[in-house]
Design a protein around this motif. Structure first.
Motif, PDB file in Angstrom:
ATOM      1  N   THR A  85      13.265  -5.565   9.685  1.00 27.81           N
ATOM      2  CA  THR A  85      11.947  -5.969   9.196  1.00 27.81           C
ATOM      3  C   THR A  85      11.078  -4.741   8.999  1.00 27.81           C
ATOM      4  O   THR A  85      10.939  -3.915   9.913  1.00 27.81           O
ATOM      5  N   VAL A  86      10.509  -4.617   7.816  1.00 25.14           N
ATOM      6  CA  VAL A  86       9.588  -3.534   7.488  1.00 25.14           C
ATOM      7  C   VAL A  86       8.202  -4.135   7.330  1.00 25.14           C
ATOM      8  O   VAL A  86       8.037  -5.171   6.671  1.00 25.14           O
ATOM      9  N   GLU A  87       7.199  -3.493   7.922  1.00 28.41           N
ATOM     10  CA  GLU A  87       5.850  -4.054   7.936  1.00 28.41           C
ATOM     11  C   GLU A  87       4.824  -2.982   7.592  1.00 28.41           C
ATOM     12  O   GLU A  87       4.932  -1.846   8.040  1.00 28.41           O
TER      13      GLU A  87
ATOM     14  N   PHE B  12       2.818 -15.695   7.535  1.00 28.21           N
ATOM     15  CA  PHE B  12       2.975 -16.755   6.549  1.00 28.21           C
ATOM     16  C   PHE B  12       4.158 -16.386   5.658  1.00 28.21           C
ATOM     17  O   PHE B  12       4.023 -15.585   4.725  1.00 28.21           O
ATOM     18  N   ASN B  13       5.319 -16.930   5.961  1.00 32.05           N
ATOM     19  CA  ASN B  13       6.549 -16.561   5.265  1.00 32.05           C
ATOM     20  C   ASN B  13       6.693 -17.372   3.981  1.00 32.05           C
ATOM     21  O   ASN B  13       7.515 -18.282   3.875  1.00 32.05           O
ATOM     22  N   VAL B  14       5.877 -17.000   2.987  1.00 29.32           N
ATOM     23  CA  VAL B  14       5.806 -17.776   1.748  1.00 29.32           C
ATOM     24  C   VAL B  14       7.059 -17.614   0.895  1.00 29.32           C
ATOM     25  O   VAL B  14       7.349 -18.467   0.056  1.00 29.32           O
ATOM     26  N   LEU B  15       7.797 -16.538   1.101  1.00 25.95           N
ATOM     27  CA  LEU B  15       9.070 -16.338   0.413  1.00 25.95           C
ATOM     28  C   LEU B  15      10.189 -16.367   1.452  1.00 25.95           C
ATOM     29  O   LEU B  15       9.944 -16.306   2.656  1.00 25.95           O
ATOM     30  N   GLN B  16      11.414 -16.419   0.994  1.00 24.47           N
ATOM     31  CA  GLN B  16      12.550 -16.556   1.904  1.00 24.47           C
ATOM     32  C   GLN B  16      12.619 -15.418   2.914  1.00 24.47           C
ATOM     33  O   GLN B  16      12.851 -15.643   4.103  1.00 24.47           O
ATOM     34  N   ASN B  17      12.393 -14.197   2.460  1.00 27.22           N
ATOM     35  CA  ASN B  17      12.544 -13.035   3.330  1.00 27.22           C
ATOM     36  C   ASN B  17      11.308 -12.155   3.400  1.00 27.22           C
ATOM     37  O   ASN B  17      11.400 -10.994   3.811  1.00 27.22           O
ATOM     38  N   SER B  18      10.163 -12.663   3.010  1.00 30.08           N
ATOM     39  CA  SER B  18       8.960 -11.847   3.058  1.00 30.08           C
ATOM     40  C   SER B  18       7.737 -12.744   3.116  1.00 30.08           C
ATOM     41  O   SER B  18       7.813 -13.944   2.835  1.00 30.08           O
ATOM     42  N   GLY B  19       6.611 -12.129   3.478  1.00 31.10           N
ATOM     43  CA  GLY B  19       5.397 -12.919   3.569  1.00 31.10           C
ATOM     44  C   GLY B  19       4.208 -12.076   3.988  1.00 31.10           C
ATOM     45  O   GLY B  19       4.299 -10.854   4.160  1.00 31.10           O
TER      46      GLY B  19
ATOM     47  N   ILE C 261      -4.490  -7.130   8.016  1.00 33.14           N
ATOM     48  CA  ILE C 261      -3.703  -7.984   7.120  1.00 33.14           C
ATOM     49  C   ILE C 261      -2.632  -7.094   6.495  1.00 33.14           C
ATOM     50  O   ILE C 261      -2.836  -5.894   6.281  1.00 33.14           O
ATOM     51  N   GLY C 262      -1.468  -7.687   6.242  1.00 33.41           N
ATOM     52  CA  GLY C 262      -0.398  -6.870   5.719  1.00 33.41           C
ATOM     53  C   GLY C 262       0.728  -7.677   5.133  1.00 33.41           C
ATOM     54  O   GLY C 262       0.592  -8.878   4.854  1.00 33.41           O
ATOM     55  N   TYR C 263       1.856  -6.993   4.985  1.00 32.40           N
ATOM     56  CA  TYR C 263       3.034  -7.568   4.316  1.00 32.40           C
ATOM     57  C   TYR C 263       4.266  -7.257   5.139  1.00 32.40           C
ATOM     58  O   TYR C 263       4.431  -6.154   5.653  1.00 32.40           O
ATOM     59  N   LYS C 264       5.161  -8.241   5.292  1.00 38.41           N
ATOM     60  CA  LYS C 264       6.423  -8.066   5.996  1.00 38.41           C
ATOM     61  C   LYS C 264       7.584  -8.380   5.072  1.00 38.41           C
ATOM     62  O   LYS C 264       7.535  -9.371   4.332  1.00 38.41           O
ATOM     63  N   LEU C 265       8.608  -7.560   5.145  1.00 39.22           N
ATOM     64  CA  LEU C 265       9.833  -7.776   4.374  1.00 39.22           C
ATOM     65  C   LEU C 265      11.006  -7.741   5.330  1.00 39.22           C
ATOM     66  O   LEU C 265      11.173  -6.779   6.087  1.00 39.22           O
ATOM     67  N   THR C 266      11.832  -8.777   5.324  1.00 37.84           N
ATOM     68  CA  THR C 266      12.995  -8.885   6.206  1.00 37.84           C
ATOM     69  C   THR C 266      14.268  -8.950   5.378  1.00 37.84           C
ATOM     70  O   THR C 266      14.338  -9.688   4.396  1.00 37.84           O
ATOM     71  N   PHE C 267      15.262  -8.136   5.771  1.00 36.89           N
ATOM     72  CA  PHE C 267      16.536  -8.150   5.047  1.00 36.89           C
ATOM     73  C   PHE C 267      17.680  -7.889   6.005  1.00 36.89           C
ATOM     74  O   PHE C 267      17.470  -7.593   7.171  1.00 36.89           O
TER      75      PHE C 267
END
Length: 199
Positions: free
Chosen positions: A29-31, A158-165, A193-199
């Motif tokens: 996870t990158v934040e 708020f995980n609005v997409l499958q792997n990010s939010g 406030i920010g953005y998270k990407l999980t892969f």
């Protein structure tokens, strides 16, 4: 600690601790978080360890007028229920508090506990995860100019997409410092406030 030293520390962490092992992590996870004064970035890696999960994370936070802090943590946890994950471990931080006279160093390795709870999993169109983390570092685990330290962080993802939010939250830190015979206290709280990407 100068900006060059912080940059060098981040580069060493990435090259020697992060880059060689990201391929074996089951989840990365990158934040990136911001507010009107602060920018914060981090990476978290998770590995299966028998029936548990090992979480290793590295982060840095920068506020030009207040502080520059880099941190790392190692936690072991598991899913207690379908919606609740709990972790226990250690968190260390090193940096400089510019808001105090003589720019004392923040340096500690403390106990930390983290919990993530998924809210209304089946009732909402996308998952909302409530996360909390508490770190406590008593005097024997605080170094340099730091006498003791504790911090609290809470956030909603708020995980609005499958792997990010989108993530939003509040963080608070408090430290007792002593430098050149002068005892000082520092506390700071801020929203982000920010953005998270999980892969």
């Amino acid at each position: 600690m100068t900006r060059k030293a912080l940059t060098a520390l981040a580069a060493v962490l990435f090259l020697f601790l992060v880059a060689p092992v990201t391929h074996s992590a089951t989840e990365t996870t990158v934040e990136l978080n911001v507010n009107h004064e602060t920018v914060e970035g981090g990476i978290q890696l998770e590995y299966p360890v028998r029936t548990n999960m090992l979480s290793v994370a590295y982060d840095a936070i920068y506020n030009e007028d207040e502080y520059r802090i880099a941190g790392a943590e190692v936690l072991l946890g598991n899913a207690l229920t379908r919606d609740l994950e709990c972790y226990l471990g250690f968190r260390g931080e090193y940096g400089e508090i510019n808001a105090l006279p003589h720019d004392p160093n923040l340096s500690h390795v403390g106990f930390t506990a983290k919990a993530n709870y998924t809210l209304l999993r089946d009732a909402l169109p996308f998952p909302i995860v409530w996360g909390n983390q508490l770190t406590v570092s008593p005097k024997p685990m605080s170094f340099d100019d730091t006498e003791k330290y504790w911090s609290l962080r809470t956030n909603l993802d708020f995980n609005v997409l499958q792997n990010s939010g989108i993530t939003a939250g509040f963080r608070y830190r408090e430290a007792d410092m002593e430098k050149r015979g002068r005892e000082q206290s520092y506390d700071e709280g801020s929203v982000f406030i920010g953005y998270k990407l999980t892969f």
